[in-house]
Scaffold this motif. Structure first.
Motif, short mmCIF file in Angstrom:
data_model
loop_
_atom_site.label_atom_id
_atom_site.label_comp_id
_atom_site.label_asym_id
_atom_site.label_seq_id
_atom_site.Cartn_x
_atom_site.Cartn_y
_atom_site.Cartn_z
N LYS A 266 0.78 -1.46 -0.04
CA LYS A 266 -0.15 0.13 0.19
C LYS A 266 0.81 1.09 0.07
O LYS A 266 0.52 2.27 0.42
CB LYS A 266 -0.95 0.04 1.26
CG LYS A 266 -1.98 -1.04 1.38
CD LYS A 266 -2.93 -1.27 2.28
CE LYS A 266 -2.08 -1.70 3.56
NZ LYS A 266 -3.02 -1.87 4.74
N GLY A 267 1.95 1.12 -0.46
CA GLY A 267 2.95 2.36 -0.35
C GLY A 267 3.15 2.73 0.93
O GLY A 267 3.85 3.97 1.11
N GLY A 268 3.30 1.95 1.93
CA GLY A 268 3.52 2.32 3.40
C GLY A 268 2.38 3.16 4.05
O GLY A 268 2.70 3.47 5.16
N VAL A 269 1.24 3.42 3.46
CA VAL A 269 0.28 4.19 3.90
C VAL A 269 -0.46 3.49 4.96
O VAL A 269 -0.99 2.14 4.63
CB VAL A 269 -0.53 4.66 2.88
CG1 VAL A 269 -1.78 5.38 3.60
CG2 VAL A 269 0.17 5.71 1.85
N ILE A 270 -0.79 3.81 6.32
CA ILE A 270 -1.57 2.90 7.40
C ILE A 270 -2.60 3.87 7.75
O ILE A 270 -2.27 4.95 8.41
CB ILE A 270 -0.70 2.25 8.22
CG1 ILE A 270 0.48 1.45 7.70
CG2 ILE A 270 -1.49 1.41 9.08
CD1 ILE A 270 1.49 0.69 8.96
N SER A 271 -3.98 3.74 7.83
CA SER A 271 -4.70 4.11 8.22
C SER A 271 -4.98 4.48 9.96
O SER A 271 -4.29 3.42 10.51
CB SER A 271 -6.07 3.97 7.77
OG SER A 271 -6.30 4.08 6.28
N SER A 272 -5.46 5.17 10.51
CA SER A 272 -5.67 5.36 11.90
C SER A 272 -6.70 4.26 12.42
O SER A 272 -7.52 3.66 11.54
CB SER A 272 -6.08 6.62 12.29
OG SER A 272 -7.18 7.15 11.76
N TRP A 273 -6.55 3.82 13.77
CA TRP A 273 -7.33 2.82 14.19
C TRP A 273 -9.01 3.06 14.22
O TRP A 273 -9.82 2.37 13.81
CB TRP A 273 -7.05 2.61 15.69
CG TRP A 273 -7.95 1.80 16.40
CD1 TRP A 273 -8.86 1.97 17.27
CD2 TRP A 273 -7.79 0.31 16.06
NE1 TRP A 273 -9.48 0.80 17.90
CE2 TRP A 273 -8.68 -0.34 16.96
CE3 TRP A 273 -7.00 -0.71 15.33
CZ2 TRP A 273 -9.01 -1.68 17.26
CZ3 TRP A 273 -7.17 -2.15 15.59
CH2 TRP A 273 -8.12 -2.72 16.34
N VAL A 274 -9.29 4.57 14.47
CA VAL A 274 -10.69 4.85 14.43
C VAL A 274 -11.19 5.21 13.07
O VAL A 274 -12.55 4.57 12.78
CB VAL A 274 -10.94 6.25 15.35
CG1 VAL A 274 -12.21 6.60 15.17
CG2 VAL A 274 -10.67 5.71 16.84
N GLN A 275 -10.45 6.00 12.07
CA GLN A 275 -10.80 6.34 10.93
C GLN A 275 -11.33 5.00 10.02
O GLN A 275 -12.02 5.02 9.33
CB GLN A 275 -10.14 7.21 10.18
CG GLN A 275 -10.39 8.04 9.12
CD GLN A 275 -9.54 9.12 8.62
OE1 GLN A 275 -8.65 9.41 9.76
NE2 GLN A 275 -9.87 9.63 7.80
N ASP A 276 -10.23 4.05 9.95
CA ASP A 276 -10.33 2.95 9.08
C ASP A 276 -9.80 1.61 9.51
O ASP A 276 -8.57 1.41 9.10
CB ASP A 276 -9.77 3.38 7.56
CG ASP A 276 -10.16 2.06 6.70
OD1 ASP A 276 -10.72 1.07 6.88
OD2 ASP A 276 -9.64 2.29 5.40
N PRO A 277 -10.23 0.91 10.67
CA PRO A 277 -9.56 -0.08 11.32
C PRO A 277 -9.11 -1.27 10.30
O PRO A 277 -8.07 -1.89 10.68
CB PRO A 277 -10.38 -0.54 12.39
CG PRO A 277 -11.78 -0.08 12.03
CD PRO A 277 -11.48 1.31 11.11
#
Length: 447
Positions: A134-145
């Protein structure tokens, strides 16, 4: 030979973590609005090889509102012995290092301190594992678990081949994408358990260790990255961001430090300037992000606020942005327009913090500085008669975060006040008219 785990969705991956995790410990950082937030790196040994092991390394983002944006995470460590990486799936090292002592089959990386990055979307399937690329992109826990994790697989050689002979790597570093994270030592925990597709059998890793990393805004950047301005319907005063909040405009020493929005051929100037440095619009505060809180209307039982986020950075689009606001009336939020809302309750019984973020495919992208470089919404609150007031700045937020960084608020003594809230001179106290006072007065008149 590389083995791949059964493909698991993001939510299943996060559930597996809780099946095997021990108590998390924080390292040198604390966020009052997210006291348990951290990034946990889980290292699962899934098979032994003749000279080492195959492991799946997973990065879990357990921060409620701080995500890892593009260009993504970078993970580094130092080997305890003379280990090498034979091959990888779902990730790659940035350098191979000196592998001259190997003949024929050359390792993927021979560095003592390798640095690993995620692969890009579109990577061939035979180089992928679940939750990678994913190109190193990680979502936050609340926004997109479901997308709050990232993983890669690594085959390690010249290492131990049993639980007793394996040496844990040390000196872990995490950049996401820049500095700010401090990682603790690797700690052996209970092996991760996996559930088969038919849900009738559990398997487990041969060995598991965790590394916990925590974020500090003071380590991430020398200056703030956002500020807050305020205004109301009952006062004409607009309280701007404090001057020089994120830096000062200095034409003498740094003539290219900012860009006037009225510059001719603005797009050409932006494209021809160095791309490795931020380029912000010239303002009194010099912040790339400004959040404006406007107390808009007052009803009998409700009151309304308009929030505007403006991007002053000509080189940055904020994808999947989020904002955290703390205000005591969020326990009576009635309606919100054009933003998503989720309450944050780090402390039981206290609901005064909200996470606001864009609606997917509508305003979840905050464009670069310019006519489209803003997003806005309105919030409708129900009044609580026991606490509601417009006096003494009560209607303004206590703190605001943008993308996990604390924004600078104006000083409280500059807040717009109610027109009738200015100090008044009290009437002088009247002296009681007593018989003694009357006698003295008569003597005075007689004289």
């Amino acid at each position: 030979m590389m083995e791949s785990l059964p493909k698991l969705g993001g939510l299943a991956l996060l559930l597996l973590f809780f099946l095997s995790s021990s108590t998390l410990t924080s390292v040198e950082a604390y966020d009052a609005l997210d006291p348990n937030g951290n990034v946990t790196i889980k290292w699962d040994v899934i098979s032994w090889t003749p000279d080492g092991y195959v492991a799946v390394v997973t990065i879990f983002n357990f921060q409620q509102y701080r995500h890892i944006p593009s260009p993504g995470w970078t993970l580094g460590w130092t080997w305890a012995k003379k280990e090498v990486i034979w091959s990888m799936m779902g990730g790659q090292t940035t350098e191979q290092g000196d592998c001259s002592r190997y003949k024929g089959n050359v390792p993927h990386c021979c560095k003592k301190d390798p640095t690993v990055v995620d692969l890009l979307p579109g990577t061939p399937y035979n180089q992928q594992i679940a939750n990678c690329c994913k190109g190193g992109v990680i979502s936050s826990w609340v926004q997109d678990p479901a997308n709050a994790g990232s993983a890669f697989q690594v085959s390690v050689g010249a290492a131990g081949t049993s639980n007793k002979t394996v040496k844990l790597p040390k000196n872990f570093t995490l950049k996401a994408p820049g500095p700010g994270y401090t990682c603790g030592p690797a700690k052996i925990v209970r092996p991760t358990q996996y559930i088969t597709a038919d849900k009738r059998r559990r398997t487990q890793a041969l060995m598991t260790w965790n590394i916990t990393c925590t974020y500090s805004q003071f380590l991430a950047q020398k200056t703030p990255s956002c500020c807050v301005s305020l205004s109301t319907f009952y006062n004409d005063t607009i309280v701007n961001c404090p001057k020089c909040t994120c830096g000062c405009k200095n034409n003498a020493t740094d003539p290219g430090g900012c860009l006037d929005p009225n510059t001719p051929h603005l797009e050409s100037v932006v494209s021809n300037s160095p791309s490795n440095q931020p380029l912000v619009q010239c303002t009194s505060h010099m912040c790339p992000i400004r959040v404006h809180w406007h107390v808009k209307l007052n009803y009998k039982e409700y009151w309304r606020v308009k929030v505007t986020i403006t991007n002053f950075n000509y080189r940055m689009n904020y994808t999947h942005w989020n904002m955290v606001v703390q205000h005591p009336n969020f326990d009576n939020l009635t309606q919100i327009f054009s933003f998503n809302y989720k309450p944050l309750t780090p402390y039981a019984g206290l609901n005064d913090t909200a996470m606001l973020y864009g609606v997917q495919f509508y305003n979840d992208l905050l464009s670069e500085a310019g006519p489209l470089g803003n997003v806005q919404s309105e919030l409708l609150f129900r009044k609580d008669k026991s606490t509601f007031t417009f006096e003494k700045g009560w209607a303004f937020p206590r703190r605001i975060y943008f993308n996990g960084d604390n924004c600078v608020m104006p000083p409280p003594d500059s807040y717009p006040w109610l027109p009738n809230s200015s100090p008044r001179l009290g009437l002088p106290k009247l002296i009681p008219f007593t018989p003694i006072l009357a006698y003295v007065l008569l003597l005075f008149l007689h004289l």
